[in-house]
Scaffold this motif. Structure first.
Motif, PDB file in Angstrom:
ATOM      1  N   GLN A 318       0.678  -1.335  -0.036  1.00 42.77           N
ATOM      2  CA  GLN A 318      -0.034  -0.048   0.158  1.00 42.77           C
ATOM      3  C   GLN A 318       0.668   1.139   0.167  1.00 42.77           C
ATOM      4  O   GLN A 318       2.031   1.293   0.225  1.00 42.77           O
ATOM      5  CB  GLN A 318      -0.871  -0.195   1.259  1.00 42.77           C
ATOM      6  CG  GLN A 318      -2.013  -1.127   1.081  1.00 42.77           C
ATOM      7  CD  GLN A 318      -2.774  -1.247   2.625  1.00 42.77           C
ATOM      8  OE1 GLN A 318      -2.402  -0.865   3.521  1.00 42.77           O
ATOM      9  NE2 GLN A 318      -3.841  -1.998   2.260  1.00 42.77           N
ATOM     10  N   ALA A 319       0.204   2.270  -0.438  1.00 43.55           N
ATOM     11  CA  ALA A 319       1.113   3.674  -0.352  1.00 43.55           C
ATOM     12  C   ALA A 319       0.348   4.248   1.062  1.00 43.55           C
ATOM     13  O   ALA A 319      -0.798   4.602   1.143  1.00 43.55           O
ATOM     14  CB  ALA A 319       0.348   4.380  -1.572  1.00 43.55           C
ATOM     15  N   PHE A 320       1.359   4.538   1.772  1.00 46.34           N
ATOM     16  CA  PHE A 320       1.163   5.094   3.001  1.00 46.34           C
ATOM     17  C   PHE A 320       0.188   6.504   3.018  1.00 46.34           C
ATOM     18  O   PHE A 320       0.884   7.493   2.196  1.00 46.34           O
ATOM     19  CB  PHE A 320       2.252   5.116   4.041  1.00 46.34           C
ATOM     20  CG  PHE A 320       2.796   3.861   4.070  1.00 46.34           C
ATOM     21  CD1 PHE A 320       2.271   2.515   4.099  1.00 46.34           C
ATOM     22  CD2 PHE A 320       4.201   3.535   3.955  1.00 46.34           C
ATOM     23  CE1 PHE A 320       2.922   1.391   3.967  1.00 46.34           C
ATOM     24  CE2 PHE A 320       5.055   2.353   3.830  1.00 46.34           C
ATOM     25  CZ  PHE A 320       4.247   1.397   3.744  1.00 46.34           C
ATOM     26  N   ALA A 325      -9.658   2.270   3.541  1.00 45.39           N
ATOM     27  CA  ALA A 325     -10.965   1.975   4.018  1.00 45.39           C
ATOM     28  C   ALA A 325     -12.033   2.457   3.667  1.00 45.39           C
ATOM     29  O   ALA A 325     -13.119   2.012   3.942  1.00 45.39           O
ATOM     30  CB  ALA A 325     -10.711   2.076   5.569  1.00 45.39           C
ATOM     31  N   ASN A 326     -11.935   3.235   2.557  1.00 45.47           N
ATOM     32  CA  ASN A 326     -13.012   3.796   1.750  1.00 45.47           C
ATOM     33  C   ASN A 326     -13.516   3.299   0.756  1.00 45.47           C
ATOM     34  O   ASN A 326     -14.009   4.082  -0.327  1.00 45.47           O
ATOM     35  CB  ASN A 326     -12.754   5.267   1.505  1.00 45.47           C
ATOM     36  CG  ASN A 326     -13.976   6.307   1.415  1.00 45.47           C
ATOM     37  OD1 ASN A 326     -14.850   6.051   1.810  1.00 45.47           O
ATOM     38  ND2 ASN A 326     -13.649   7.453   0.708  1.00 45.47           N
ATOM     39  N   GLY A 327     -13.200   2.009   0.572  1.00 44.08           N
ATOM     40  CA  GLY A 327     -13.983   1.315  -0.646  1.00 44.08           C
ATOM     41  C   GLY A 327     -12.907   1.504  -1.853  1.00 44.08           C
ATOM     42  O   GLY A 327     -11.681   1.641  -1.469  1.00 44.08           O
ATOM     43  N   ARG A 328     -13.471   1.489  -3.014  1.00 45.39           N
ATOM     44  CA  ARG A 328     -12.557   1.348  -4.081  1.00 45.39           C
ATOM     45  C   ARG A 328     -12.963   2.449  -5.122  1.00 45.39           C
ATOM     46  O   ARG A 328     -14.176   2.494  -5.487  1.00 45.39           O
ATOM     47  CB  ARG A 328     -12.245   0.094  -4.718  1.00 45.39           C
ATOM     48  CG  ARG A 328     -11.562  -1.041  -4.124  1.00 45.39           C
ATOM     49  CD  ARG A 328     -11.220  -2.184  -4.842  1.00 45.39           C
ATOM     50  NE  ARG A 328     -10.618  -3.185  -4.110  1.00 45.39           N
ATOM     51  CZ  ARG A 328     -10.145  -4.399  -4.473  1.00 45.39           C
ATOM     52  NH1 ARG A 328     -10.614  -4.809  -5.562  1.00 45.39           N
ATOM     53  NH2 ARG A 328      -9.438  -5.293  -3.761  1.00 45.39           N
ATOM     54  N   GLU A 470       1.327   3.210  12.391  1.00 42.84           N
ATOM     55  CA  GLU A 470       0.204   4.085  12.177  1.00 42.84           C
ATOM     56  C   GLU A 470       0.762   5.462  11.465  1.00 42.84           C
ATOM     57  O   GLU A 470       1.730   6.005  11.839  1.00 42.84           O
ATOM     58  CB  GLU A 470      -0.492   4.745  13.553  1.00 42.84           C
ATOM     59  CG  GLU A 470      -1.625   5.485  13.347  1.00 42.84           C
ATOM     60  CD  GLU A 470      -2.525   5.748  14.686  1.00 42.84           C
ATOM     61  OE1 GLU A 470      -2.694   6.660  14.925  1.00 42.84           O
ATOM     62  OE2 GLU A 470      -2.724   4.810  15.219  1.00 42.84           O
ATOM     63  N   TYR A 471      -0.229   5.790  10.540  1.00 41.14           N
ATOM     64  CA  TYR A 471       0.416   7.240   9.710  1.00 41.14           C
ATOM     65  C   TYR A 471      -0.811   7.910   9.492  1.00 41.14           C
ATOM     66  O   TYR A 471      -1.665   7.421   8.870  1.00 41.14           O
ATOM     67  CB  TYR A 471       1.212   6.592   8.531  1.00 41.14           C
ATOM     68  CG  TYR A 471       1.793   7.888   7.730  1.00 41.14           C
ATOM     69  CD1 TYR A 471       2.896   8.668   8.091  1.00 41.14           C
ATOM     70  CD2 TYR A 471       1.045   8.368   6.742  1.00 41.14           C
ATOM     71  CE1 TYR A 471       3.296   9.956   7.497  1.00 41.14           C
ATOM     72  CE2 TYR A 471       1.526   9.707   5.990  1.00 41.14           C
ATOM     73  CZ  TYR A 471       2.487  10.259   6.217  1.00 41.14           C
ATOM     74  OH  TYR A 471       2.920  11.553   5.684  1.00 41.14           O
ATOM     75  N   LYS A 475      -3.680   2.775   9.761  1.00 39.32           N
ATOM     76  CA  LYS A 475      -2.827   1.876   9.872  1.00 39.32           C
ATOM     77  C   LYS A 475      -2.432   0.803   8.651  1.00 39.32           C
ATOM     78  O   LYS A 475      -3.430   0.666   7.796  1.00 39.32           O
ATOM     79  CB  LYS A 475      -3.392   0.755  11.226  1.00 39.32           C
ATOM     80  CG  LYS A 475      -3.517   1.150  12.391  1.00 39.32           C
ATOM     81  CD  LYS A 475      -3.775   0.280  13.543  1.00 39.32           C
ATOM     82  CE  LYS A 475      -3.950   0.726  14.799  1.00 39.32           C
ATOM     83  NZ  LYS A 475      -4.360  -0.187  15.834  1.00 39.32           N
ATOM     84  N   TYR A 476      -1.153   0.624   8.687  1.00 33.96           N
ATOM     85  CA  TYR A 476      -0.502  -0.202   7.506  1.00 33.96           C
ATOM     86  C   TYR A 476       0.372  -1.093   7.970  1.00 33.96           C
ATOM     87  O   TYR A 476       1.008  -1.070   9.116  1.00 33.96           O
ATOM     88  CB  TYR A 476       0.076   0.679   6.518  1.00 33.96           C
ATOM     89  CG  TYR A 476      -0.714   1.972   6.163  1.00 33.96           C
ATOM     90  CD1 TYR A 476      -1.450   1.766   4.791  1.00 33.96           C
ATOM     91  CD2 TYR A 476      -0.778   3.172   6.789  1.00 33.96           C
ATOM     92  CE1 TYR A 476      -2.123   3.097   4.693  1.00 33.96           C
ATOM     93  CE2 TYR A 476      -1.375   4.088   6.409  1.00 33.96           C
ATOM     94  CZ  TYR A 476      -2.241   4.040   5.369  1.00 33.96           C
ATOM     95  OH  TYR A 476      -2.932   5.279   4.784  1.00 33.96           O
TER      96      TYR A 476
END
Length: 750
Positions: A318-320, A325-328, A470-471, A475-476
């Motif tokens: 993933q890109a931090f 979490a907001n869908g696609r 966490e950023y 969370k990633y």
């Protein structure tokens, strides 16, 4: 007499073991072949892989400790090799079952390949340190001593374990679980007995073996007790299980504490540790499943493949800063066209036009030169070269280079080096005590960034992928992309750890040049334009109403496409990582869209940044022509622009088969250079002003005061440079072509 010696050698246990592996142990031989090829420089030289073994770095230094770690992992690998061979082939030499310390004796006779590799490795370490790193006799002595001591220490530790467990482990543990062993491991015992029966029908003919004193000893042919040999195999198989569990515990601990530099072993050591695991699993599978091993391994690979395909085994990076979490976001042609309609393009052009006006206001009445900085990709060497070139050129022009620059484009390491220098220039405006020309920043950007990536791949991505961080409130997972960013953050003195939006004001007010990071979307080949500003105008110099044909949209405006996914919060280091995604090393990022956007290196479409600079110039060609005295494109390349034509002679059949594909790969950069030159030539027709191109090229250059031409070699395409490679990159600015180009640049900006 010669015939007797030949017979003794042919029927000696060391030779028969080697012959047995040639017949059946192809996986083991392949792994040894890879190691020999790497340390002798026959494999991976272009990527700098041999230097990882011959010049290992630990805690930022190459010293006794780094070589000691290499010796330890090589010793562990050799022991794993002996274990696997013993489990797989030991039953063919049944006389070992009646000897004391059978595994130790087996290992001594099975040491032809490990000892040959150790000697070859030490020879190449000495040669590399003397001639590539200018090491003195004392440094070479400590390097060799480190390897030998590490090898001996690891070997002694493991063999002390075997000396005691071969005698006691069966009585202490196997006795405790004897009933369950009889019930649950009957297949294993049957497997061993089947092998013993086979061995009696087809025994390996051995007349001599080396004993514990390394003396040739005749084999005493006698009938051996099946139960005695069975215990030997049971003991050593149990030992193998314990060693595997021990290695996994070590990997687990390393993974948990991997952010502490002490636990980040050299990249080559991580690679050898991975091969150790592979070789031990090979022995375990061969022992448990015999002829079914290949089928079961293929079956497991199919299961893993299906698990990844259906997201059971998640492998996305993933890109931090983005909100996953907001869908696609829907990613299709309709959305792409809707985000590039006339009104949007006009809006974005007007917004950036104000930046151009702010840039123009910095100068007097006389129209200034506008500078475009186009920097090439190329890993750590490009990062260091770009930073060095900008430092030198900006100093030579008394700061005019960056003051006149409007845009930075490019790929991979070049953008990292340019981003670091740009940040230092920005901070200098607020705090003059920060001097972008200070040598410490040059040394900092040159630091290794490969060890954390390889180490994280081994201990985290393969086995321990559960830790999170966490950023910006999200969370990633801590994967090797995270490790790359954290090490890059350290190498850039923690100055680039900010969100993308942090640069919006400084760019808009023309305090610093704009920067466009444009990685490739491998779904469809388009570019992803990452910037704190909207850049739809990069897709079209004309609005649709004025076009005579239906032009394809060439790129996606990242900030608009992911506006609902916190695009402005994207970690700037993640943006740089997306533009520097080297296959299989820095993992390709997956963005939240449907279908998911897969991001790869910007160098796939243009490794030199010329095309993006010309896109911007075309969008504002009329305004720039009226308000400047011309454009200067400063191309900072990590390779020579014009390269001689290499003859292809005496090609083998394999060479002729591979030449078409190999030629395309080798000439990829050349083809891009030719295309870019054509675009610049066309630009001189549609741009109503002067275009000058300055090429600053990294070509290995020797320092006459300290070096000879033989000392200088081209730096590898890697995220880690050796000391001599760093010197070569830094001194390259003094080459005659570069000095001539710099003199021209200074004249144009005067």
């Amino acid at each position: 007499m010669p015939g007797n010696i030949f017979t003794k050698l042919f029927y000696s246990l060391p030779f028969r073991l080697l012959l047995s592996q040639v017949k059946r142990g192809h996986v083991l031989l392949l792994i040894w072949f890879l190691l020999f090829a790497v340390v002798t420089g026959q494999l991976g030289k272009y990527l700098g892989i041999p230097s990882l073994f011959l010049d290992p770095e630990y805690l930022g230094r190459v010293n006794f400790l780094s070589f000691f770690i290499m010796g330890m992992v090589i010793g562990g690998f050799a022991t794993a090799y002996h274990i696997t061979c013993y489990i797989v082939d030991g039953y063919r030499f049944t006389f070992l079952g009646s000897l004391t310390k059978p595994f130790t004796r087996f290992s001594i006779n099975n040491s032809l390949l490990p000892l040959a590799f150790l000697l070859v490795y030490l020879f190449n370490v000495v040669n590399y340190q003397l001639y590539n790193e200018d090491a003195g006799p004392i440094e070479v002595f400590w390097a060799v001593s480190g390897v030998l001591l590490g090898f001996v220490v690891m070997t002694l530790l493991l063999y002390i374990y075997f000396w005691f467990t071969n005698k006691d482990i069966f009585k202490i543990i196997a006795y405790r679980f004897d009933q369950s062993l009889k019930k649950n491991v009957r297949a294993t015992r049957a497997n061993v007995m089947a092998r013993l029966v086979l061995a009696k029908h087809k025994p390996e003919k051995v007349k001599y073996y080396l004993d514990l004193n390394l003396r040739a000893t005749p084999v005493n042919d006698r009938v051996y007790d099946k139960q005695e040999v069975l215990k030997v195999f049971d003991q050593n198989h149990l030992n193998l299980v314990f060693i595997e569990l021990f290695i996994f515990v070590i990997l687990l601990l390393l993974g948990i504490f991997r952010e502490n530099e002490i636990f980040q072993i050299p990249a080559a050591a991580s690679a050898v540790l991975f091969l150790t695991i592979v070789i031990m699993f090979t022995g375990a599978f061969s022992y448990w499943f015999r002829s079914w091993s290949a089928a079961i391994i293929i079956g497991l690979l199919i299961l893993v493949n299906m698990g990844v395909k259906y997201n059971v085994l998640k492998s996305q990076y993933q890109a931090f800063g983005l909100n996953y979490a907001n869908g696609r976001a829907p990613y299709n042609l309709e959305v792409i066209k809707a985000q590039n309609n006339d009104s949007i393009i006009i809006h974005d052009r007007q917004q950036t036009l104000q930046t151009l006006k702010n840039w123009r206001a910095k100068f007097g009445v006389r129209p200034p030169k506008m500078v475009f900085l186009a920097v090439s990709g190329g890993g750590q060497r490009s990062s260091l070269w770009t930073f060095r070139a900008l430092q030198y050129a900006d100093s030579l022009t008394a700061g005019k280079l960056f003051n006149h620059a409007i845009l930075i484009t490019g790929a991979s390491g070049g953008l990292i080096g340019a981003a670091f220098y740009r940040e230092l220039v920005l901070r200098n405006k607020a705090n003059p005590a920060i001097n972008p020309l200070h040598p410490r920043y040059l040394a900092s950007i040159a630091n290794d960034n490969l060890n954390p990536i390889i180490f994280s791949f081994l201990v985290n991505d393969l086995f321990v992928k559960f830790q999170k961080f966490e950023y910006k409130g999200k969370k990633y997972l801590k994967d090797r992309g995270y490790s790359f960013e954290e090490q890059l953050n350290k190498n850039t003195r923690y100055l680039l750890d900010k969100p993308l939006s942090a640069y919006a004001e400084a760019e808009a007010s023309a305090q610093i040049p704009m920067m466009v990071i444009a990685p490739t979307i491998i779904n469809d080949g388009r570019k992803l334009f990452i910037s704190p500003h909207h850049l739809s105008f990069m897709n079209a110099g004309e609005i649709r109403a004025h076009r005579t044909f239906d032009k394809l949209v060439e790129g996606i405006d990242f900030r608009r496409f992911y506006a609902d996914y916190d695009a402005d919060s994207l970690r700037f280091l993640s943006a740089l990582r997306m533009g520097a995604t080297f296959p299989y090393v820095t993992p390709n990022v997956t963005l939240p869209s449907n279908p998911p956007m897969e991001i790869m290196d910007a160098g796939i479409t243009d490794n030199f940044g010329i095309s993006d600079a010309l896109r911007f110039l075309y969008a504002y060609r009329d305004w720039i022509a009226r308000n400047t005295s011309g454009v200067i494109i400063v191309s900072i390349r990590d390779s020579k622009k014009e390269i001689g034509i290499e003859p292809r002679q005496n090609l083998s059949l394999l060479d002729k088969i591979s030449t078409p594909v190999q030629s395309v790969y080798e000439n990829f950069a050349k083809m891009q250079s030719i295309t870019n030159d054509s675009k610049i030539e066309y630009a001189s027709a549609w741009f109503n002003n002067q275009i000058d191109v300055i090429n600053l090229q990294y070509v290995p250059t020797y320092d006459p005061a300290h070096q000879t031409p033989a000392d200088v070699h081209r730096a590898a395409l890697s995220w880690r440079l050796t000391g001599k490679e760093k010197q070569s990159v830094i001194f390259s600015i003094h080459s005659k072509p570069n000095q001539k180009a710099l003199a021209k640049l200074a004249g144009l900006l005067h």
